[in-house]
Write a protein that holds these residues in place. Structure first.
Motif, mmCIF file in Angstrom:
data_model
loop_
_atom_site.group_PDB
_atom_site.id
_atom_site.type_symbol
_atom_site.label_atom_id
_atom_site.label_comp_id
_atom_site.label_asym_id
_atom_site.label_seq_id
_atom_site.Cartn_x
_atom_site.Cartn_y
_atom_site.Cartn_z
ATOM 1 N N THR A 442 0.835 -1.203 0.000
ATOM 2 C CA THR A 442 0.000 0.000 0.000
ATOM 3 C C THR A 442 0.869 1.253 0.000
ATOM 4 O OG1 THR A 442 -0.064 0.142 2.410
ATOM 5 C CG2 THR A 442 -1.726 -1.263 1.346
ATOM 6 N N ASP A 443 0.234 2.387 -0.255
ATOM 7 C CA ASP A 443 0.947 3.652 -0.163
ATOM 8 C C ASP A 443 1.549 3.825 1.228
ATOM 9 O OD1 ASP A 443 -0.092 3.956 -2.665
ATOM 10 O OD2 ASP A 443 -1.261 5.763 -2.224
ATOM 11 N N SER A 444 0.807 3.410 2.228
ATOM 12 C CA SER A 444 1.288 3.529 3.602
ATOM 13 C C SER A 444 2.525 2.670 3.830
ATOM 14 C CB SER A 444 0.175 3.131 4.575
ATOM 15 O OG SER A 444 0.630 3.205 5.917
ATOM 16 N N GLN A 447 5.670 4.291 2.650
ATOM 17 C CA GLN A 447 6.111 5.440 3.438
ATOM 18 C C GLN A 447 6.916 5.038 4.663
ATOM 19 O OE1 GLN A 447 2.580 7.679 4.314
ATOM 20 N NE2 GLN A 447 2.054 7.971 2.156
ATOM 21 N N GLN A 448 6.975 3.725 4.926
ATOM 22 C CA GLN A 448 7.704 3.241 6.095
ATOM 23 C C GLN A 448 9.209 3.246 5.838
ATOM 24 O OE1 GLN A 448 5.811 2.722 8.871
ATOM 25 N NE2 GLN A 448 4.206 3.444 7.452
#
Length: 541
Positions: A442-444, A447-448
């Protein structure tokens, strides 16, 4: 068709090499047009050939750009080996980020790029001056040559930032060009690529294979914009994203191959994922020697190789540890485990205390200054055919369609727009066909931080830990690593994500020299051209 193309290009290179008095060991900004070779309209590909074949040497000439992009990264290392790599040599300075203006990698990158630029300028001159009379299509040939010249300048910008811009071939014998700054070089590349788009071919078939098309030029411009913030301090994410969108609307001319390995086969010219390849052929063109550089000498019996490998570079274990074990790209990229000959007999170690024990490649590297012959996974991404010569016939996929997906995903991520996860998932799917649930990100997720366990390793043990959780968009960097390992990609990506000079890995401990995102101007060039000035940071060393 590929062999015909390579032979034609090689003949063109031979014609000019024999006909021109050029010292290829030095930079060439100009040279006298050959009087022994009078080209005609039918000779156009031979005339243009050297502009393309110079890419072979740029990539895989001895300590070429492949090494410049990989050997200083957190992915690949060439440590000291009992088979003859002494103390790591020049590769040690690359790994430890201790290079100077005397580093051969820097000198070769500079010289190889300017050789390609000179070849382009020569062919442009022959066409524009009428020495090579062309009745039809001159604009297209000139566009190809200008796009190729822009490609060489891209690697100069990426490597050195401030370099001379030379657009002419017919210059005085004592010509010494002025040095341009990074922004000027960036704008030159941008202007050249934009200026030739309308005259480049949009045909994708055997006749344009290995040549600059409008798609290759758009890809190069997208990559320039992707790295713009690094090169000139001005982000151009939206420009890059727009070009990627254009490339994805290609009417089916390019697709993600069902099998990742198709892109790296001996006959990988069949791949519909490759936008621009640098052709190699073991008999007719180039020296793609990666198999010799990475394999153990005993692996000659594995592949019935005509030459004995040198037993050099391998994967850095910290990088291997980032892979999901179910990611097929792990086994598709790296050679690991017990080694056998063609008949299935076990290969044995041949040096020191390990002599006579089974040769098993393990995910362990003592350090840059010392290794056993079995240490480290070897590069197996490019198919090694049985009976291969000193060079492979695999073409190098310089621009791949998967990279369009990944560039666009990164741009969306950095601009705070949705959709990056969907694009990366599409690229991941073929690597997780046996475990489809793992393909989805996912986009999330992107971002990690990174899963790379950065830090200084001493004899396999973490001596000083940094970790990767603090890397912004670190998961995206990880995804780039898994997809493009051993494709001359990593240094560029690490710099863009801010870890190249700030993190430690294996024996590399320097984290206090941010200027090492570019190389020093080679000392040999400074001595030849007083118009060149060394980067201030390197001038202090």
């Amino acid at each position: 068709m590929k062999k015909i193309l390579i032979k034609t290009l090689a003949l063109g290179l031979s014609a000019f090499t024999l006909g021109a008095c050029v010292d290829m060991s030095e930079d060439v900004y100009s040279s006298i047009v050959s009087e022994n070779f009078k080209p005609t309209d039918k000779d156009i590909m031979s005339v243009m050939g050297p502009s393309y074949t110079a890419m072979q040497n740029l990539l895989f000439g001895w300590i070429g750009n492949f090494d410049c992009q990989e050997e200083c990264s957190d992915e690949i290392v060439t440590p000291a080996r009992p088979s003859g790599w002494v103390d790591g040599g020049v590769y040690r300075t690359m790994h430890e980020h201790n290079w100077t203006s005397l580093q051969a990698h820097c000198g070769n990158l500079w010289a190889n790029c300017f050789t390609g630029i000179n070849n382009c300028n020569r062919s442009i001159y022959q066409i524009e001056s009428g020495e090579l009379p062309i009745e039809n299509g001159a604009e297209g040939y000139l566009a190809e040559l200008r796009a190729m010249r822009a490609l060489y300048y891209f690697y100069l910008l990426d490597g050195f930032r401030a370099v001379p811009i030379v657009e002419k071939y017919d210059v005085p014998e004592d010509f010494l060009p002025e040095q341009s700054n990074a922004k000027q070089v960036f704008e030159f590349i941008e202007r050249e690529l934009k200026g030739v788009m309308n005259n480049l071919s949009d045909v994708v078939d055997q006749t344009t294979y290995g040549r600059m098309t409008v798609y290759a030029a758009k890809f190069l411009l997208a990559r320039l914009y992707l790295n713009a913030e690094v090169y000139i301090g001005e982000p151009k994410w939206s420009e890059c994203e727009a070009l990627c969108t254009e490339l994805m609307n290609n009417g089916g001319k390019f697709v993600l191959e069902e099998d990742y390995k198709t892109n790296f086969l001996t006959k990988n010219e069949v791949s519909k994922e490759i936008i621009f390849a640098v052709p190699f052929d073991e008999l007719y063109g180039g020296w793609f020697h990666l198999h010799n550089k990475t394999l153990h000498p005993a692996n000659q019996a594995t592949y019935n190789l005509r030459e004995q490998p040198w037993g050099g570079n391998c994967a850095i274990p910290q990088f291997i540890d980032t892979y999901d074990p179910d990611d097929k790209r792990l086994s598709d990229t790296w050679i690991m485990g017990p080694q056998y000959d063609m008949e299935g007999n076990e290969l044995l170690c041949v040096y020191g205390d390990d002599k006579g024990t089974p040769l098993v490649f393990k995910n362990y590297v003592t350090g840059i200054e010392e290794t056993a012959e079995w240490e480290g996974y070897r590069i197996g991404k490019y198919e090694i055919k049985q009976g291969a010569l000193g060079s492979l016939s695999n073409d190098f996929p310089l621009f791949r369609y998967a990279d369009v997906y990944m560039m666009k995903a990164e741009c969306l991520l950095r601009m705070g727009k949705p959709g990056a996860g969907v694009l990366v998932t599409e690229v991941r799917e073929r690597a997780f066909r046996q475990h489809p649930a793992k393909a989805t990100v996912t986009d999330s997720d992107l971002q990690q931080g990174s899963s790379y366990k950065y830090g200084h390793i001493v004899k396999g043990v973490m001596a000083e830990e940094q970790g990767g959780a603090d890397v912004q968009y670190g998961r995206m960097l990880d995804e780039l690593g898994w997809e493009f390992a051993a494709e001359a990609h990593r240094r560029m990506d690490m710099i863009r994500f801010g870890v190249f000079t700030t993190k430690m890995w294996l024996s590399k401990t320097r984290t206090d020299q941010p200027y090492r995102v570019f190389f020093p101007i080679p000392d040999s060039q400074l001595k030849k051209n007083p118009n060149l000035k060394q980067h201030p940071e390197y001038a202090k060393n």
